[in-house]
Design a protein around this motif. Structure first.
Motif, PDB file in Angstrom:
ATOM      1  N   MET A  58     -42.507  56.336 113.501  1.00  0.00           N
ATOM      2  CA  MET A  58     -43.299  57.552 113.421  1.00  0.00           C
ATOM      3  C   MET A  58     -44.706  57.163 112.971  1.00  0.00           C
ATOM      4  O   MET A  58     -44.869  56.465 111.972  1.00  0.00           O
TER       5      MET A  58
ATOM      6  N   LEU B 171     -38.752  67.204 121.749  1.00  0.00           N
ATOM      7  CA  LEU B 171     -39.323  65.935 121.313  1.00  0.00           C
ATOM      8  C   LEU B 171     -38.567  65.374 120.115  1.00  0.00           C
ATOM      9  O   LEU B 171     -38.234  64.184 120.073  1.00  0.00           O
TER      10      LEU B 171
ATOM     11  N   PHE C  46     -36.280  61.993 119.940  1.00  0.00           N
ATOM     12  CA  PHE C  46     -36.546  60.962 118.938  1.00  0.00           C
ATOM     13  C   PHE C  46     -35.279  60.662 118.144  1.00  0.00           C
ATOM     14  O   PHE C  46     -34.938  59.491 117.901  1.00  0.00           O
TER      15      PHE C  46
ATOM     16  N   LEU D  56     -42.992  58.300 117.897  1.00  0.00           N
ATOM     17  CA  LEU D  56     -43.402  59.695 117.787  1.00  0.00           C
ATOM     18  C   LEU D  56     -44.713  59.724 117.014  1.00  0.00           C
ATOM     19  O   LEU D  56     -44.769  59.362 115.839  1.00  0.00           O
TER      20      LEU D  56
END
Length: 418
Positions: A251, A289, A293, A301
């Motif tokens: 992330m 999304l 993920f 992401l």
């Protein structure tokens, strides 16, 4: 300390323990050890706890026990209300109710009420009543205006991420909601920080609350690193770290939607599957999304601070601060996406010349001792600008020059402005 020591009833404990194991909890976290017994006693609580500390499970456990031990009512009567600041957190909290209560012989009807989507399915879900409502304040007021539910019999109110609720401007909505609730109720307030407005909210809405301070330092499971790198070299450094560390997922936090879009394009050009999560996406797109993920179908992401709180990605190995957060408090929220539930994690921050003073402020606020590394091949060439004053929120004034300033700087350098 086992979960049996928290005061949970033996009638519900075996079923709850199965749900806890499915959620990855094998023993209570510190916030659960302290908050669950007091919550079961009916005490009002103000809990100051960092992200990733297990606070959602703490209040969900006590709510599930209270629901299960009470006699069934038809039609259902709303007795448990959870208010959260974002749609993502609301969906996640509702999922925790489902996971922890899956093995109960009688499970609550939980309705998740959020904006950004049609209100009609939520109104349909409330027909016949609800046992628990998890809501964002604006959508809850919409439902009240449509007479889709009543708050007059709510016995317990949870304010999750209370500081974020106020940061996002929900103060007026909270006051309207509090006016609709019974005076005699239990209130549990969870917050990562405790500014003056949170203290005022606690003083106005809680009865002799017990204050719990679980600790706001970064978890020891998170290895923190920082690289001094020029702004235009950050993409190349990020790609090198991805290759070197072989993170299966990552992330990456950015400061704006535009920066996020640019970074995602650059990563995709390098054959890295990346997408951007931000507040202007439609709710359905945001949900897909996050699910992609979680399912491992998306490697990177890229997120604005929308995702800094409340989003739980199991076993996320690392996060990167591509841009430093404007507020020092958000640093812990961001890195708290990794190193959750006892797992190891890494947090990497990129610090360029313009953000060097802000990085030092973040370190000072959180008492961090994170060495600023220079990676071979990425040694910075830019010189830090003169120090500027910090604003009242901990951010840096003048961090982003105005267009007039950029034109003047470009003219002085003999270059066209961007």
């Amino acid at each position: 300390m086992p979960f049996s020591s928290l005061g949970l009833s033996p009638y519900v404990l075996p079923a709850l323990q199965q749900g806890l194991q499915q959620a990855g909890y094998h023993e209570p976290t510190p916030v659960q050890q302290q908050a669950v017994p007091l919550s079961l006693q009916g005490r009002d609580l103000v809990v100051l706890a960092p992200t990733g500390s297990g606070k959602t499970a703490a209040y969900v456990l006590s709510i599930l026990q209270q629901f299960f031990m009470a006699p069934a009512r038809r039609p259902r009567v709303l007795e448990q209300l959870v208010l959260v600041p974002t749609r993502e957190l609301a969906l996640q909290v509702a999922d925790v109710f489902t996971t922890l209560g899956r093995e109960l012989a009688r499970r609550p009807h939980v309705v998740c009420a959020v904006g950004g989507v049609s209100i009609n399915p939520q109104m349909m879900a409330l027909r016949g009543g609800a046992d628990v409502v998890v809501a964002t304040p604006g959508r809850l007021l919409d439902l009240l205006a449509h007479n889709a539910l009543s708050l007059r019999q709510v016995r317990r109110l949870v304010l999750d991420e209370a500081d974020r609720l106020l940061e996002l401007g929900f103060g007026d909505e909270l006051r309207q909601i509090l006016a609709e609730l019974p005076v005699q109720r239990q209130t549990l307030l969870f917050s990562a920080t405790f500014p003056a407005d949170i203290a005022a909210l606690a003083a106005a809405g809680l009865r002799d609350p017990q204050h719990l301070h679980i600790g706001t330092q970064a978890p020891v499971e998170i290895e923190q690193r920082a690289f001094h790198v020029d702004s235009e070299r950050r993409v190349a450094l990020l790609l090198e770290l991805l290759e070197e560390a072989q993170w299966p997922q990552l992330m990456v936090f950015v400061g704006s939607i535009r920066d996020g879009e640019r970074l995602a394009v650059a990563l995709r050009k390098a054959d890295v599957h990346a997408q951007v999560l931000h507040g202007q996406l439609a709710q359905g797109r945001r949900v897909r999304l996050l699910q992609d993920f979680r399912d491992g179908e998306l490697r990177v992401l890229v997120a604005t601070d929308l995702a800094a709180r409340g989003i739980d990605i199991a076993r996320l190995p690392a996060v990167v601060n591509y841009d430093l957060p404007r507020s020092p408090a958000d640093y812990l929220h961001r890195i708290g996406r990794t190193g959750r539930a006892g797992e190891k994690g890494q947090a990497v921050s990129f610090v360029d010349a313009a953000s060097l003073a802000h990085w030092r402020l973040i370190g000072k606020r959180h008492r961090l001792e994170v060495a600023l590394e220079q990676r071979p091949g990425f040694e910075p060439r830019q010189v830090a600008p003169p120090a500027v004053a910090a604003d009242g929120n901990g951010g840096i004034k003048g961090r982003r020059p105005s267009r007039k300033d950029r034109l003047r700087a470009a003219a002085a350098a003999g270059k066209p402005a961007d």
